[in-house]
Scaffold this motif. Structure first.
Motif, PDB file in Angstrom:
ATOM      1  N   VAL A 238      86.246-119.708 -14.250  1.00  0.00           N
ATOM      2  CA  VAL A 238      88.020-120.027 -14.660  1.00  0.00           C
ATOM      3  C   VAL A 238      87.153-121.478 -15.314  1.00  0.00           C
ATOM      4  N   SER A 239      85.751-122.033 -14.898  1.00  0.00           N
ATOM      5  CA  SER A 239      85.726-123.445 -15.652  1.00  0.00           C
ATOM      6  C   SER A 239      84.612-122.973 -16.309  1.00  0.00           C
ATOM      7  N   THR A 240      84.283-121.804 -16.861  1.00  0.00           N
ATOM      8  CA  THR A 240      82.758-121.299 -17.494  1.00  0.00           C
ATOM      9  C   THR A 240      81.573-122.778 -17.536  1.00  0.00           C
ATOM     10  N   ASP A 241      81.460-122.534 -16.052  1.00  0.00           N
ATOM     11  CA  ASP A 241      80.241-123.102 -15.760  1.00  0.00           C
ATOM     12  C   ASP A 241      79.549-122.546 -14.708  1.00  0.00           C
ATOM     13  N   ARG A 242      78.709-122.425 -15.014  1.00  0.00           N
ATOM     14  CA  ARG A 242      77.992-121.157 -14.507  1.00  0.00           C
ATOM     15  C   ARG A 242      76.301-121.668 -13.957  1.00  0.00           C
ATOM     16  N   ASN A 243      76.042-123.386 -14.211  1.00  0.00           N
ATOM     17  CA  ASN A 243      75.127-123.401 -13.769  1.00  0.00           C
ATOM     18  C   ASN A 243      74.379-123.063 -12.147  1.00  0.00           C
ATOM     19  N   PRO A 244      72.971-122.725 -12.608  1.00  0.00           N
ATOM     20  CA  PRO A 244      72.520-121.849 -11.272  1.00  0.00           C
ATOM     21  C   PRO A 244      72.549-122.557 -10.679  1.00  0.00           C
ATOM     22  N   VAL A 245      72.503-123.836  -9.775  1.00  0.00           N
ATOM     23  CA  VAL A 245      72.721-124.478  -8.628  1.00  0.00           C
ATOM     24  C   VAL A 245      73.968-124.077  -8.451  1.00  0.00           C
TER      25      VAL A 245
ATOM     26  N   MET B 209     100.817-144.766   3.302  1.00  0.00           N
ATOM     27  CA  MET B 209     101.319-143.430   4.000  1.00  0.00           C
ATOM     28  C   MET B 209      99.941-142.049   3.331  1.00  0.00           C
ATOM     29  N   SER B 210      99.807-141.403   4.040  1.00  0.00           N
ATOM     30  CA  SER B 210      98.622-140.727   4.033  1.00  0.00           C
ATOM     31  C   SER B 210      98.823-139.146   4.210  1.00  0.00           C
ATOM     32  N   ARG B 211      98.060-138.178   3.316  1.00  0.00           N
ATOM     33  CA  ARG B 211      98.253-137.243   3.932  1.00  0.00           C
ATOM     34  C   ARG B 211      97.179-136.265   3.300  1.00  0.00           C
ATOM     35  N   HIS B 212      96.581-134.891   3.794  1.00  0.00           N
ATOM     36  CA  HIS B 212      94.874-134.337   4.131  1.00  0.00           C
ATOM     37  C   HIS B 212      95.538-133.195   3.778  1.00  0.00           C
ATOM     38  N   LEU B 213      94.507-132.303   3.546  1.00  0.00           N
ATOM     39  CA  LEU B 213      94.186-130.768   4.135  1.00  0.00           C
ATOM     40  C   LEU B 213      92.725-130.418   4.220  1.00  0.00           C
ATOM     41  N   ARG B 214      92.527-129.663   4.824  1.00  0.00           N
ATOM     42  CA  ARG B 214      90.637-129.387   5.109  1.00  0.00           C
ATOM     43  C   ARG B 214      91.034-127.273   4.607  1.00  0.00           C
ATOM     44  N   LYS B 215      89.564-127.013   3.980  1.00  0.00           N
ATOM     45  CA  LYS B 215      89.292-126.216   3.883  1.00  0.00           C
ATOM     46  C   LYS B 215      87.989-125.297   3.416  1.00  0.00           C
ATOM     47  N   VAL B 216      87.347-124.325   4.014  1.00  0.00           N
ATOM     48  CA  VAL B 216      86.152-124.083   3.859  1.00  0.00           C
ATOM     49  C   VAL B 216      86.162-123.975   2.782  1.00  0.00           C
ATOM     50  N   VAL B 217      84.908-124.150   1.899  1.00  0.00           N
ATOM     51  CA  VAL B 217      84.594-124.415   0.502  1.00  0.00           C
ATOM     52  C   VAL B 217      83.603-122.604   0.880  1.00  0.00           C
ATOM     53  N   THR B 218      84.133-121.454  -0.249  1.00  0.00           N
ATOM     54  CA  THR B 218      83.131-120.084  -0.116  1.00  0.00           C
ATOM     55  C   THR B 218      82.882-119.440  -1.156  1.00  0.00           C
ATOM     56  N   ASP B 219      81.880-118.912  -0.936  1.00  0.00           N
ATOM     57  CA  ASP B 219      80.942-117.987  -2.388  1.00  0.00           C
ATOM     58  C   ASP B 219      82.375-117.706  -3.307  1.00  0.00           C
ATOM     59  N   ALA B 220      82.858-117.482  -3.079  1.00  0.00           N
ATOM     60  CA  ALA B 220      84.120-116.405  -3.631  1.00  0.00           C
ATOM     61  C   ALA B 220      84.916-117.898  -4.082  1.00  0.00           C
ATOM     62  N   ASP B 221      84.876-118.944  -3.632  1.00  0.00           N
ATOM     63  CA  ASP B 221      85.452-119.857  -4.480  1.00  0.00           C
ATOM     64  C   ASP B 221      84.716-120.517  -5.591  1.00  0.00           C
ATOM     65  N   ILE B 222      83.638-120.113  -5.194  1.00  0.00           N
ATOM     66  CA  ILE B 222      82.521-121.274  -6.082  1.00  0.00           C
ATOM     67  C   ILE B 222      82.392-120.492  -7.202  1.00  0.00           C
TER      68      ILE B 222
ATOM     69  N   ILE C 274      75.034-125.087  -4.297  1.00  0.00           N
ATOM     70  CA  ILE C 274      76.685-126.162  -4.041  1.00  0.00           C
ATOM     71  C   ILE C 274      77.309-126.002  -4.861  1.00  0.00           C
ATOM     72  N   ALA C 275      77.929-126.454  -4.589  1.00  0.00           N
ATOM     73  CA  ALA C 275      79.562-126.270  -5.096  1.00  0.00           C
ATOM     74  C   ALA C 275      79.608-127.128  -6.423  1.00  0.00           C
ATOM     75  N   HIS C 276      80.665-126.614  -7.599  1.00  0.00           N
ATOM     76  CA  HIS C 276      81.304-127.803  -8.144  1.00  0.00           C
ATOM     77  C   HIS C 276      81.613-128.679  -7.930  1.00  0.00           C
ATOM     78  N   GLY C 277      80.845-129.881  -7.895  1.00  0.00           N
ATOM     79  CA  GLY C 277      81.910-131.273  -7.964  1.00  0.00           C
ATOM     80  C   GLY C 277      83.707-131.255  -8.384  1.00  0.00           C
ATOM     81  N   MET C 278      83.318-131.271  -9.747  1.00  0.00           N
ATOM     82  CA  MET C 278      85.072-130.557  -9.717  1.00  0.00           C
ATOM     83  C   MET C 278      85.738-129.606  -8.702  1.00  0.00           C
ATOM     84  N   LEU C 279      85.540-128.593  -8.489  1.00  0.00           N
ATOM     85  CA  LEU C 279      85.800-128.352  -6.989  1.00  0.00           C
ATOM     86  C   LEU C 279      86.017-128.864  -6.068  1.00  0.00           C
TER      87      LEU C 279
END
Length: 147
Positions: free
Chosen positions: A38-45, A19-32, A61-66
């Motif tokens: 929230v995470s306090t990870d403000r790495n300039p990359v 059984m499987s499920r999925h989602l699709r989402k565009v990662v935005t600047d606002a998300d990052i 790039i987006a945070h890997g954990m995002l």
């Protein structure tokens, strides 16, 4: 943009191998930016175009954990869904996700232990068909016996 897929709960009694499920989402600047806050990870990359241009990624790039959080969204909202308890998650990051990328996150049932209500899920995220994150999750699935 987020897929408008059914959300809710699939109880352990109804979960099947494969059984499987999925989602699709565009990662935005606002998300990052929100994830950084929230995470306090403000790495300039993740946040500074000029800085990121001079890195191996040649851009922000987006945070890997995002990105990995989208796996959590599929697990918590769809499979097994509401009432699921995370027990563990492995992750391997294969490629960066950039602002504007459409991420496809999918989980698939690879193991079920009905007596312990445990479900093992193969997990991945992809951009343009290329896997960017892979891993495995172990969760405690909800049960109708505990309604």
């Amino acid at each position: 943009m987020l897929d408008n897929l059914p959300r809710g709960t699939i109880c352990i009694e109804d979960i099947e191998m494969g059984m499987s499920r999925h989602l699709r989402k565009v990662v935005t600047d606002a998300d990052i930016e929100m994830f950084a806050q929230v995470s306090t990870d403000r790495n300039p990359v993740h946040l500074d175009d000029d800085y990121a241009q001079d890195t191996i990624f040649e851009g922000r790039i987006a945070h890997g954990m995002l990105t990995a959080g989208l796996i959590s969204a599929v697990i918590g909202e769809q499979l097994p869904g509401h009432g699921t308890v995370y027990m563990g998650q492995t992750l391997k990051f294969l490629a960066p996700v950039r602002p504007g990328d459409m991420v496809y996150a999918e989980v698939k049932v690879t193991g079920i232990d009905h007596s312990k209500r445990r479900v093992t899920l193969d997990c991945h995220c992809a951009v343009d068909g290329k896997k960017v994150v892979i891993g495995e999750a172990t969760v405690l699935a909800p049960s109708r016996k505990f309604d």
